[in-house]
Design an enzyme around this catalytic site. Structure first.
Site, PDB file in Angstrom:
ATOM      1  N   GLU A 286      -4.019  12.602  -5.256  1.00  0.00           N
ATOM      2  CA  GLU A 286      -3.241  11.765  -4.476  1.00  0.00           C
ATOM      3  C   GLU A 286      -1.746  12.144  -4.878  1.00  0.00           C
ATOM      4  O   GLU A 286      -0.811  11.331  -5.209  1.00  0.00           O
ATOM      5  CB  GLU A 286      -3.481  10.415  -4.752  1.00  0.00           C
ATOM      6  CG  GLU A 286      -4.906   9.695  -4.863  1.00  0.00           C
ATOM      7  CD  GLU A 286      -5.040   8.435  -5.081  1.00  0.00           C
ATOM      8  OE1 GLU A 286      -4.336   7.812  -5.822  1.00  0.00           O
ATOM      9  OE2 GLU A 286      -5.999   8.017  -4.819  1.00  0.00           O
ATOM     10  N   CYS A 386      -5.637  -1.405  -3.638  1.00  0.00           N
ATOM     11  CA  CYS A 386      -4.275  -1.693  -4.082  1.00  0.00           C
ATOM     12  C   CYS A 386      -3.481  -1.859  -2.669  1.00  0.00           C
ATOM     13  O   CYS A 386      -2.399  -2.462  -2.744  1.00  0.00           O
ATOM     14  CB  CYS A 386      -3.645  -0.479  -4.905  1.00  0.00           C
ATOM     15  SG  CYS A 386      -4.298   1.221  -3.980  1.00  0.00           S
TER      16      CYS A 386
END
Lengths: 600, 600
Positions: A286, A386
């Site tokens: 990421e 998240c």
């Protein structure tokens, strides 16, 4: 620049009023339900259950949900939401260790490893709990978590700053730093700023620390932060760190640190940002990758990373305002951030591709190798959730990003229908954005007003109290001094425009995107059928609004039809089509299918 | 169709004469040296050394090197090469177990697991050793390995076909099947054909077997082979299997199996093959993926897979000849196969990307995540070095693919300068290919000649004994009956042509490649500087030959120069350039840099 907090701003109508209603009435409820079902709320009770161990970052999910609840309850009464929040707060406070420590995973399952495992998000969770506590306190909703988190922060201060007897120096995932600045702002207690500063400055000085991934750059550990001039590693980690750096630079008046932040911002917006405002283009961790590496179908572009970039823009503007920060904020907000949520408010994207081919998805399903597979459907809370509560807390606080002051000037940075009192004047905005360019600003009182001219507008017509006025524009703000009751009607020229990527973005060479105002548009197979990579738009001259479930623009285009052979000497033949474009954020609400932003 | 073996064909000059000289004088020597240095030859001595365990597939590397040596020694004397081969053969024969088994890894390190670990390449290695033994025997070089491998094959027959007491039914990596057909052809012993047939038919009927990867399709185990109509899984495994299926279908006259092979061929060439003839586009397991999924920079396109496709084309032509098989053979040969080797004959590619950006390489170096990284430089023998000796054995046997007979007709399928005797006539070819279209075919004797018209040629002029003749073309072959001494001069129209991919190949939409005869051309930054994705070629009208280390074509093109911003409303401005194109197979011989095949 100083902003007006969202609690002092009323969203009065239009796009964001609808969005906040959906947020408060659907999203936050639905996330609560899913967090309950997945055991996240139960985990706060800290009852050992080896079969249902919480994830190490579940505390942060609950914390962001609490912050969302706080932001809603700051503005309206909701007994059910309040009761749910109270229960979670009660659980956390009850189970906080006498020393002040709280982590629903470590204290229950690995107490011997408390503050021993750097990559495992302990201080990251603490940071989000602190943010939630500050939000609850400032919303006047709850003070118990605030007291508890002050105690926890004191314990962290003791262990990391005074005794230095923890198993590591800085957290593997930045977040605690920016939370401590918030606690400093809220309490006025210098020690929290000192601790934030310490965590920032120690980073990159302890290469012997354990890494979750094998390379220091992932955690921004490759150098002391002041030597970090380019955005590297895990995008959310990086941006959360940069936010805290900007906070500390501003508070301490640290020019060198502010320059570092500006250099990081330039690297991102000049070389590493999608047209949607997305960052962190690589599936490998990421992460930010190398300059101009912005793949579309394999874009990672996490929703949290977009939110973090919006926060970073705001923090930089607070150091030294420039219109560009608000332009990027606007781009991130209306595109990557809003794409994170489904039209019904229940589903969420973690990954936000800029292009989709259904077969990629089906194929990966078939081979059961979903790791590198962009997904064409939002889901209701996932393993690593998240993003959903990050989005809800952000949408609820959108009022914080509209108005600001700088010296004597009153700035309007985003045109969101709302009202407030600022610098002694009452200010009210009625705005058509993002779908129209007309804005009405009513001022009652004295104000040296600065109205930002969006980068996308091809010009602006202005009337003051009904009278045409030539706008005086300096540094992308219209300057107008108001005294008394004044109505300013702005008509920003809005329409479809081609946007071209830098030639070094090799994924986009020979292609162009279409923007309409702040919106990046896309085509979906739901409107346009199969493969969209072969669509060419020669001109936007005939672009017109069309009916559709979402804002829809119809443009003249052509599909390049090839022969049936795999390779042929015959050039593809253009076939005229009326291409329907919708906002990027509206994609993937009508079943699985293809999506395209960059056209031939 | 029946071919003339390369041992009966003399390569007389031109492109392949040079290539074979390099092959015999540089490549085979250099691979020997590297195999020696890396312990591969030492492993054949079967001396246990825990610190230097051989890889489970090292036997196959040695086997393919021996086959290369056999193919060279069949045509010329080379005492040094002969001595090296003899030593390896001696080691293998000496260490063969009394039962006939030989595997330098299993018998030394895991004797308890002999024929127990399906994925571990045991029968694959046996297959290559059998192929080497047959080649050495038929070249008149050696009979010891031939005897040894007959004994080994008999042992495999006993264990797998008679007693069925091995730990699995079929090998995780097909190869033994096609090798057993070669042994059947060489010995005439039916049992080897039966065993090949058995291994083919049992595949996909034992899903309980252990898989190296988690999905049966990887090993072509997802269904019995007659039900497999699309090419799936690991490309080399798949193609080695299909080759054996075609062999068995032909020998047994099995129409259903032949149709299955044709269906697999169609799926590959219509939907899953690169313009270079490459197959197996995915890094995830070196596999075929879904139709039209042909990424350029992340092409896998293994050299072995290209060689295997060439073999498959040849085997299909032997069942029922069609010009298309030779067209694909030609495409694979002149592009993907030849790209596998460096210009100096020492370095090799395993993976053959169709596009390169240097930064991708550098970036991955930096992060040390080379798994998914295409590499812009050939290396001298690598960990998994199946490709180098596969290439050398193939290049040395290129003579087998030129001439053939079908019924009374004599076919010329590839224009490679050479001579032979076929169907009672002497035939000789002088050819300019691949760089020119002129071919002279001299026949002495009676022959019902068929001269293949290449798919790329825009026409052909023909002279017989100096006299212009209108060619009679049927099914892409010129038909001409020869009697006596005849000289046929063919002038195939050759030139630069655009090629377009099917619109479903989304990597190539809006782009085109340039071919020159059988050659796919590419641009390299060594000739043209930086980023090449922004290069547009509007027309090939002005294309002309230019000086260069390799065959070079210069075409008028333009670079689309963008503004410096990451995103801009300004369209890129075309800047005229003279673009130098070279054959794809010549790329990556002048240091690291960018490479491009598909242009705007």
């Amino acid at each position: 620049m100083q902003t007006i907090d969202f609690k002092e701003v009323e969203i009065t109508g239009g796009f964001f009023k609808d969005l906040q209603e959906k947020n408060a009435e659907v999203s936050v409820y639905n996330i609560y339900k899913r967090f309950r079902e997945t055991g996240r709320f139960q985990a706060m009770k800290c009852i050992k259950d080896e079969a249902h161990k919480p994830h190490v970052f579940w505390d942060s999910d609950i914390a962001k949900w609490l912050e969302s609840a706080a932001n809603i309850l700051a503005k309206k009464k909701d007994d059910r939401l309040k009761a749910w929040a109270d229960e979670a707060i009660g659980d956390i406070c009850r189970n906080q260790l006498p020393c002040g420590y709280f982590n629903s995973y470590f204290q229950v399952y690995e107490p011997e490893n408390i503050f021993r495992k750097r990559p495992e998000h302990e201080l990251y969770c603490a940071g989000h709990l602190i943010e939630a506590a500050v939000a609850l306190h400032e919303a006047g909703v709850d003070d118990k978590l605030y007291a508890a988190m002050i105690k926890y922060a004191d314990y962290i201060y003791e262990r990391f700053y005074v005794k230095k007897d923890a198993g590591f120096f800085t957290c593997g995932h930045p977040e605690i730093e920016l939370a401590l600045v918030k606690l400093y702002n809220s309490t006025g207690s210098q020690k929290y700023l000192d601790l934030a500063d310490y965590f920032i400055e120690e980073r990159g000085r302890h290469n012997e620390e354990t890494y979750a991934f094998t390379y220091p750059v992932y955690h921004q550990d490759h150098a002391p932060v002041r030597e970090q001039k380019t955005a590297e590693g895990h995008a959310v980690r990086a941006l959360y760190l940069y936010i805290a750096m900007a906070d500390v630079a501003r508070i301490k008046g640290d020019e060198q640190l502010a320059e570092t932040c500006e250099s990081l911002f330039r690297d991102i917006v000049d070389k590493k940002m999608y047209i949607t405002g997305g960052t962190g283009s690589s599936y490998h961790g990421e992460t930010f990758t190398f300059p101009y590496d912005l793949p579309n179908i394999f874009a990672y572009s996490e929703t949290c990373s977009a939110i973090a970039l919006a926060f970073f823009c705001d923090r930089l503007a607070k150091i030294r305002n420039r219109a560009e920060y608000h332009e990027i904020f606007e781009r991130v907000l209306y595109n990557n951030v809003l794409a994170g949520e489904s039209a019904d408010g229940k589903g969420f994207f973690y990954v936000n591709p800029l292009e989709m081919h259904e077969c990629i998805y089906d194929y990966n399903e078939g081979l059961k190798t979903k790791l590198f597979c962009p997904i064409p459907e939002r889901v209701e809370v996932f393993d690593c959730s998240c993003c959903p509560p990050n989005l809800t807390r952000f949408i609820e606080s959108i009022g914080s990003y509209i108005y600001a002051t700088e010296g004597n000037a009153v700035l309007i940075n985003q045109y969101i229908s709302s009202k407030t009192e600022i610098g002694g004047a009452k200010v009210e905005i009625d705005s058509e954005m993002p779908y129209g360019g007309k804005v009405c600003v009513r001022v009652d009182g004295k104000a040296d007003l600065r109205l930002r001219v969006p980068a996308w507008s091809g010009g602006v017509a202005m009337r003051v109290n009904g009278k045409k006025v030539e706008p005086k524009i300096a540094e992308k703000y219209i300057e107008i001094f108001c005294d008394g009751e004044i109505e300013i009607a702005l008509d920003f020229k809005i329409g479809a425009r081609f946007v071209y990527a830098n030639e070094n973005v090799w994924y986009d060479n020979g292609r162009k995107a279409v923007e309409y105002g702040a919106l990046v548009l896309c085509a979906e197979s739901a409107d346009n059928g199969g493969n969209l990579r072969n669509v060419r738009i020669r001109s936007l001259a005939g672009a017109k609004r069309a009916d559709g479930e979402f804002f829809t623009l119809e443009v003249n285009a052509e599909r390049l039809r090839s022969s049936a052979a795999l390779y042929s000497y015959e050039a593809p033949v253009p076939e005229k089509i009326a291409l329907k474009l919708i906002p990027y954020f509206s994609w993937a609400n009508r079943g699985k299918g293809d999506m395209q932003i960059w056209f031939l």
